[in-house]
Design a protein around this motif. Structure first.
Motif, PDB file in Angstrom:
ATOM      1  N   THR A 199       0.848  -1.195   0.000  1.00  8.87           N
ATOM      2  CA  THR A 199       0.000   0.000   0.000  1.00  8.87           C
ATOM      3  C   THR A 199       0.882   1.243   0.000  1.00  8.87           C
ATOM      4  O   THR A 199       1.746   1.397   0.877  1.00  8.87           O
ATOM      5  N   ARG A 202       1.805   4.491   3.179  1.00  4.54           N
ATOM      6  CA  ARG A 202       1.297   3.947   4.424  1.00  4.54           C
ATOM      7  C   ARG A 202       2.428   3.620   5.395  1.00  4.54           C
ATOM      8  O   ARG A 202       2.246   3.682   6.606  1.00  4.54           O
ATOM      9  N   GLU A 237     -10.601  -9.269   3.703  1.00  5.81           N
ATOM     10  CA  GLU A 237      -9.919  -8.780   2.502  1.00  5.81           C
ATOM     11  C   GLU A 237      -9.545  -9.924   1.567  1.00  5.81           C
ATOM     12  O   GLU A 237      -9.276 -11.052   1.994  1.00  5.81           O
ATOM     13  N   THR A 247      -9.273  -4.301  -7.181  1.00 12.09           N
ATOM     14  CA  THR A 247      -9.394  -3.139  -6.296  1.00 12.09           C
ATOM     15  C   THR A 247      -9.564  -3.598  -4.859  1.00 12.09           C
ATOM     16  O   THR A 247     -10.639  -4.078  -4.471  1.00 12.09           O
ATOM     17  N   SER A 248      -8.530  -3.417  -4.060  1.00 13.58           N
ATOM     18  CA  SER A 248      -8.635  -3.747  -2.634  1.00 13.58           C
ATOM     19  C   SER A 248      -9.452  -2.668  -1.930  1.00 13.58           C
ATOM     20  O   SER A 248      -9.689  -1.587  -2.473  1.00 13.58           O
ATOM     21  N   SER A 249      -9.856  -2.947  -0.702  1.00 15.99           N
ATOM     22  CA  SER A 249     -10.711  -2.006   0.028  1.00 15.99           C
ATOM     23  C   SER A 249      -9.895  -0.826   0.546  1.00 15.99           C
ATOM     24  O   SER A 249      -8.664  -0.788   0.458  1.00 15.99           O
ATOM     25  N   THR A 250     -10.572   0.129   1.133  1.00 15.38           N
ATOM     26  CA  THR A 250      -9.907   1.305   1.683  1.00 15.38           C
ATOM     27  C   THR A 250      -9.093   0.971   2.933  1.00 15.38           C
ATOM     28  O   THR A 250      -8.277   1.783   3.378  1.00 15.38           O
ATOM     29  N   THR A 251      -9.302  -0.213   3.501  1.00 16.68           N
ATOM     30  CA  THR A 251      -8.503  -0.614   4.651  1.00 16.68           C
ATOM     31  C   THR A 251      -7.043  -0.798   4.249  1.00 16.68           C
ATOM     32  O   THR A 251      -6.128  -0.315   4.933  1.00 16.68           O
ATOM     33  N   TRP A 252      -6.822  -1.492   3.151  1.00 16.77           N
ATOM     34  CA  TRP A 252      -5.474  -1.684   2.620  1.00 16.77           C
ATOM     35  C   TRP A 252      -5.491  -1.316   1.135  1.00 16.77           C
ATOM     36  O   TRP A 252      -5.446  -2.180   0.260  1.00 16.77           O
ATOM     37  N   PRO A 253      -5.545  -0.038   0.809  1.00 15.27           N
ATOM     38  CA  PRO A 253      -5.707   0.381  -0.585  1.00 15.27           C
ATOM     39  C   PRO A 253      -4.517   0.024  -1.474  1.00 15.27           C
ATOM     40  O   PRO A 253      -3.374  -0.077  -1.011  1.00 15.27           O
ATOM     41  N   GLU A 254      -4.839  -0.178  -2.733  1.00 16.86           N
ATOM     42  CA  GLU A 254      -3.853  -0.429  -3.785  1.00 16.86           C
ATOM     43  C   GLU A 254      -2.955  -1.634  -3.486  1.00 16.86           C
ATOM     44  O   GLU A 254      -1.767  -1.636  -3.798  1.00 16.86           O
TER      45      GLU A 254
END
Length: 396
Positions: A199, A202, A237, A247-254
């Motif tokens: 990510t 981060r 996830e 597309t991963s979630s906003t918890t662990w983006p990109e």
């Protein structure tokens, strides 16, 4: 590092003899290669796709080829700073003759045997391990026990989460030193980070995107561990094709497969990692049917990295056969390499490039060639110019 020009020269030579309609045996063709081409073929690291199983649960010896048919890398777990543990220890306790016999069988089947380093019980950075000395000691063990490479399973979450950059710097130094002892093209070197470490913006030290920018060229491929997470957040996830691939979630983006590639990591170096069962990890589990669907979808989008699983024996031949599915079909058992004293098949009678190809000869193993014998003659995929170390060593 293998010179690109030499690789291309070897690839042209390899493809020319694999596609030949001459009746000469594959062994004769191998012997006809120039010394430079032979050297490259012997030393070349296996190309994608990679199908990898870890082995940490105790078994008294390594599985037979039929047990793990469909995998092409088997990772003994773990080699620690103090020495071997679990299945790495079991390997060390075998006699030299027993190890040689297993390596010969794996080699003939196109299976590389490597050892995984550290795992969850060691915290190299937090514990103050010297990356140079640790790399030298571990590399010496690999060489002593005849293995074909290492996997860096670094799980020092405290160091990474601290955001000081110490974890990233340690991994960079450790990787560079390992490569001085285990040269590229002669030994496999992989990493197995948790996917969230990719990510962007981060991690204080730049995370695995920084590591890739510094030592990525030294890493043969990376197991994206969609198995465990750096915290208790996002335990669901990566359990759908969208979250795993696109597309991963906003918890662990990109941190989905294609997002990591978009951020600069070569797509063909990214291997999807999953647990075999719900008891093998606390998160990330997908059924073989669902995972096979995602694999097929990612392949259609241009990815060909392969699949890693934690762990054998919960995942054996039937597991990888199901996951590879129709994307990379696993050949039937009767298509496995043979060492019988006489040819085991007759020459195909097709037309065009298939006409007149000689029957398989004694000792010639072609199982590492991914497209196998799908149409009754040898069909070489775009990546499979390599006749790997395991299938050429007896001729050189």
């Amino acid at each position: 590092m293998v010179c690109l020009r030499s690789v291309l020269t070897a690839s042209v030579a390899a493809l020319s003899f694999l596609g030949s309609s001459q009746a000469a045996s594959l062994a004769d063709k191998l012997r006809s290669l120039t010394p430079s081409a032979r050297s490259v073929l012997k030393r070349a690291t296996p190309v994608a796709p990679h199908f990898v199983a870890y082995s940490d649960k105790y078994i008294s010896t390594e599985p037979t080829v039929s047990d793990i048919w469909g995998f092409n890398v088997f990772a003994l777990s773990f080699l620690e700073s103090y020495g071997p543990a679990d299945q790495a220890q079991e390997w060390a306790e075998l006699t030299a003759s027993e190890r040689a016999s297993i390596l010969q069988e794996y080699d003939a089947a196109g299976i590389s045997l490597i050892v995984s380093l550290f795992g969850s019980t060691e915290t190299p950075t937090s514990s103050g391990y010297d990356p140079i000395g640790t790399a030298n000691t571990m590399a010496a063990w690999v060489i002593q026990y005849g293995l074909q490479g290492v996997d860096i399973d670094y799980e020092d979450f405290a160091a990474f989460n601290a955001g000081t950059g110490a974890a990233e710097q340690w991994l960079g130094n450790f990787t560079q030193q390992l490569r001085t002892q285990l040269p590229q093209g002669q030994y496999i070197l992989t990493h197995a980070p948790v996917a969230p470490w990719f990510t962007p913006n981060r991690w204080g030290g730049g995370g695995y995107l920084w590591i890739n920018s510094v030592v990525g060229s030294l890493i043969d491929w990376t197991f994206l561990s969609y198995i465990r997470l750096p915290s208790s957040e996002g335990t669901t996830e990566y359990t759908t094709c969208d979250g795993l691939i696109y597309t991963s979630s906003t918890t662990w983006p990109e941190s989905a497969l294609f997002q990591i590639a978009d951020n600069g990591v070569p797509l063909d170096k990214l291997v999807i990692g999953k647990p075999a069962t719900t008891t093998d990890a606390t998160n990330g589990y997908m059924s073989t049917t669902d995972l096979a669907s995602c694999v097929a979808e990612a392949y259609a989008g241009g990815w060909n990295g392969g699949v890693m699983v934690w762990e054998y024996p919960d995942a054996a031949s039937s597991w990888i056969t199901a996951v590879r599915g129709n994307t990379w079909p696993v050949p039937l058992p009767q298509q496995q390499p043979t060492t019988s004293a006489t040819p085991t098949s007759t020459a195909p009678t097709g037309t065009g490039n298939c006409a007149g190809i000689a029957a398989w000869q004694t000792g010639v193993a072609v199982s590492q060639i991914e497209s196998r014998l799908l149409t009754g003659c040898l069909s070489v995929s775009r990546s499979m110019w390599v006749v790997t170390r395991s299938h050429t060593s007896e001729y050189f």
